[in-house]
Design a protein around this motif. Structure first.
Motif, PDB file in Angstrom:
ATOM      1  N   ALA A  46       0.835  -1.319  -0.032  1.00 25.38           N
ATOM      2  CA  ALA A  46       0.036   0.127   0.041  1.00 25.38           C
ATOM      3  C   ALA A  46       0.595   1.041   0.024  1.00 25.38           C
ATOM      4  O   ALA A  46       1.899   1.406   0.728  1.00 25.38           O
ATOM      5  CB  ALA A  46      -1.046  -0.034   1.136  1.00 25.38           C
ATOM      6  N   GLN A  47       0.562   2.202  -0.942  1.00 22.40           N
ATOM      7  CA  GLN A  47       1.469   3.381  -0.819  1.00 22.40           C
ATOM      8  C   GLN A  47       0.553   4.715  -0.505  1.00 22.40           C
ATOM      9  O   GLN A  47      -0.760   4.504  -0.561  1.00 22.40           O
ATOM     10  CB  GLN A  47       1.781   3.407  -2.439  1.00 22.40           C
ATOM     11  CG  GLN A  47       2.642   2.426  -2.880  1.00 22.40           C
ATOM     12  CD  GLN A  47       3.279   2.985  -4.328  1.00 22.40           C
ATOM     13  OE1 GLN A  47       2.789   4.078  -4.753  1.00 22.40           O
ATOM     14  NE2 GLN A  47       3.941   1.764  -4.857  1.00 22.40           N
ATOM     15  N   HIS A  48       0.979   5.489   0.166  1.00 21.21           N
ATOM     16  CA  HIS A  48       0.524   6.835   0.504  1.00 21.21           C
ATOM     17  C   HIS A  48       1.124   7.800   0.094  1.00 21.21           C
ATOM     18  O   HIS A  48       2.388   7.953   0.292  1.00 21.21           O
ATOM     19  CB  HIS A  48       0.429   6.722   2.169  1.00 21.21           C
ATOM     20  CG  HIS A  48      -0.090   8.048   2.729  1.00 21.21           C
ATOM     21  ND1 HIS A  48      -1.341   8.419   2.573  1.00 21.21           N
ATOM     22  CD2 HIS A  48       0.569   8.967   3.492  1.00 21.21           C
ATOM     23  CE1 HIS A  48      -1.429   9.501   3.229  1.00 21.21           C
ATOM     24  NE2 HIS A  48      -0.349   9.983   3.738  1.00 21.21           N
ATOM     25  N   VAL A  49       0.722   8.754  -0.374  1.00 23.68           N
ATOM     26  CA  VAL A  49       1.222   9.979  -1.039  1.00 23.68           C
ATOM     27  C   VAL A  49       0.818  11.199  -0.071  1.00 23.68           C
ATOM     28  O   VAL A  49      -0.455  11.344  -0.238  1.00 23.68           O
ATOM     29  CB  VAL A  49       0.638  10.325  -2.519  1.00 23.68           C
ATOM     30  CG1 VAL A  49       1.435  11.566  -2.920  1.00 23.68           C
ATOM     31  CG2 VAL A  49       0.984   9.165  -3.315  1.00 23.68           C
ATOM     32  N   PRO A  50       1.859  11.679   0.634  1.00 27.54           N
ATOM     33  CA  PRO A  50       1.481  12.742   1.837  1.00 27.54           C
ATOM     34  C   PRO A  50       0.963  13.939   0.888  1.00 27.54           C
ATOM     35  O   PRO A  50       1.517  14.438  -0.302  1.00 27.54           O
ATOM     36  CB  PRO A  50       2.663  12.917   2.442  1.00 27.54           C
ATOM     37  CG  PRO A  50       3.760  12.566   1.580  1.00 27.54           C
ATOM     38  CD  PRO A  50       3.182  11.320   0.574  1.00 27.54           C
ATOM     39  N   GLY A  51       0.174  14.886   1.515  1.00 25.87           N
ATOM     40  CA  GLY A  51      -0.332  16.039   0.911  1.00 25.87           C
ATOM     41  C   GLY A  51       0.767  17.196   1.263  1.00 25.87           C
ATOM     42  O   GLY A  51       0.282  18.405   1.034  1.00 25.87           O
ATOM     43  N   VAL A  52       1.992  17.240   1.260  1.00 26.18           N
ATOM     44  CA  VAL A  52       2.972  18.059   1.657  1.00 26.18           C
ATOM     45  C   VAL A  52       4.123  17.717   1.001  1.00 26.18           C
ATOM     46  O   VAL A  52       4.427  16.524   0.370  1.00 26.18           O
ATOM     47  CB  VAL A  52       3.225  17.874   3.235  1.00 26.18           C
ATOM     48  CG1 VAL A  52       2.060  18.260   4.073  1.00 26.18           C
ATOM     49  CG2 VAL A  52       3.725  16.541   3.745  1.00 26.18           C
ATOM     50  N   PHE A  53       5.005  18.615   0.751  1.00 19.95           N
ATOM     51  CA  PHE A  53       6.327  18.435  -0.107  1.00 19.95           C
ATOM     52  C   PHE A  53       7.315  17.884   1.115  1.00 19.95           C
ATOM     53  O   PHE A  53       7.296  18.194   2.137  1.00 19.95           O
ATOM     54  CB  PHE A  53       6.690  19.953  -0.415  1.00 19.95           C
ATOM     55  CG  PHE A  53       8.159  20.054  -1.020  1.00 19.95           C
ATOM     56  CD1 PHE A  53       8.186  19.597  -2.311  1.00 19.95           C
ATOM     57  CD2 PHE A  53       9.424  20.102  -0.499  1.00 19.95           C
ATOM     58  CE1 PHE A  53       9.090  19.601  -3.189  1.00 19.95           C
ATOM     59  CE2 PHE A  53      10.460  20.480  -1.008  1.00 19.95           C
ATOM     60  CZ  PHE A  53      10.290  19.911  -2.464  1.00 19.95           C
ATOM     61  N   VAL A  54       8.118  16.829   0.479  1.00 18.47           N
ATOM     62  CA  VAL A  54       8.688  16.011   1.538  1.00 18.47           C
ATOM     63  C   VAL A  54      10.343  16.107   0.758  1.00 18.47           C
ATOM     64  O   VAL A  54      10.402  16.042  -0.562  1.00 18.47           O
ATOM     65  CB  VAL A  54       8.422  14.507   1.401  1.00 18.47           C
ATOM     66  CG1 VAL A  54       9.354  13.784   2.064  1.00 18.47           C
ATOM     67  CG2 VAL A  54       6.875  14.238   1.851  1.00 18.47           C
ATOM     68  N   VAL A  55      11.322  16.259   1.585  1.00 17.49           N
ATOM     69  CA  VAL A  55      12.748  16.264   1.230  1.00 17.49           C
ATOM     70  C   VAL A  55      13.343  15.267   2.101  1.00 17.49           C
ATOM     71  O   VAL A  55      13.160  15.219   3.185  1.00 17.49           O
ATOM     72  CB  VAL A  55      13.428  17.785   1.629  1.00 17.49           C
ATOM     73  CG1 VAL A  55      14.913  17.581   1.504  1.00 17.49           C
ATOM     74  CG2 VAL A  55      12.819  18.735   1.011  1.00 17.49           C
ATOM     75  N   SER A  56      14.009  14.318   1.450  1.00 19.11           N
ATOM     76  CA  SER A  56      14.478  13.071   2.314  1.00 19.11           C
ATOM     77  C   SER A  56      16.080  13.348   2.137  1.00 19.11           C
ATOM     78  O   SER A  56      16.930  13.642   1.059  1.00 19.11           O
ATOM     79  CB  SER A  56      14.162  11.917   1.421  1.00 19.11           C
ATOM     80  OG  SER A  56      14.783  10.857   1.972  1.00 19.11           O
ATOM     81  N   VAL A  57      16.689  13.407   3.311  1.00 23.12           N
ATOM     82  CA  VAL A  57      18.010  13.315   3.568  1.00 23.12           C
ATOM     83  C   VAL A  57      18.506  12.079   3.986  1.00 23.12           C
ATOM     84  O   VAL A  57      18.477  11.641   4.980  1.00 23.12           O
ATOM     85  CB  VAL A  57      18.544  14.479   4.585  1.00 23.12           C
ATOM     86  CG1 VAL A  57      20.292  14.325   4.522  1.00 23.12           C
ATOM     87  CG2 VAL A  57      18.027  15.820   3.999  1.00 23.12           C
ATOM     88  N   ASP A  58      19.190  11.429   2.828  1.00 19.01           N
ATOM     89  CA  ASP A  58      19.434   9.739   3.199  1.00 19.01           C
ATOM     90  C   ASP A  58      20.432   9.383   2.277  1.00 19.01           C
ATOM     91  O   ASP A  58      20.761  10.081   1.202  1.00 19.01           O
ATOM     92  CB  ASP A  58      18.217   9.011   2.888  1.00 19.01           C
ATOM     93  CG  ASP A  58      18.289   7.626   3.441  1.00 19.01           C
ATOM     94  OD1 ASP A  58      19.242   7.466   4.267  1.00 19.01           O
ATOM     95  OD2 ASP A  58      17.427   6.713   3.107  1.00 19.01           O
TER      96      ASP A  58
END
Length: 114
Positions: A39-51
């Motif tokens: 199951a995938q969930h797409v958040p309604g916000v801008f996401v920045v991943s530092v990884d």
């Protein structure tokens, strides 16, 4: 004792390590594929991943803290989500509060909160 660079042992080590590397990459890709089927969930916000795939000492925490300072200076609301490695709340998760200690939430989460 002087080792020759092109010795049979060195060539065998190279072949073995390259094989292990290819196997690791293959397993990682298969793992990502199966995770993508869930199951995938797409958040309604801008996401920045530092990884990255590196361990500590590569500057991820410093980068996130600077990003937070820059966003805060511009009045932009943000949240930092971290795993809380080896903390009491690593598995269940929690929102870091002022009363939480390093033992509760981990050193990085405490640094972000302060």
């Amino acid at each position: 004792m002087h080792h020759r660079r092109n010795s049979v042992a060195n060539r065998l080590k190279t072949v073995l390590l390259n094989g292990v590397s290819v196997l690791f990459k293959f397993i990682s890709l298969v793992n990502l594929f199966f995770k993508s089927l869930g199951a995938q969930h797409v958040p309604g916000v801008f996401v920045v991943s530092v990884d990255n795939l590196s361990f500590g000492g590569t500057g991820k925490t410093s980068l996130v803290m600077e990003l937070g300072r820059q966003l805060e200076a511009r009045g932009i609301k943000f949240a930092v989500v971290t795993r809380g490695y080896r903390s009491r709340f690593e598995a269940p998760g929690t929102k870091v509060q002022d009363f939480h200690t390093v033992e509760d939430v981990g050193d990085e989460a405490r640094m972000y909160k302060d």
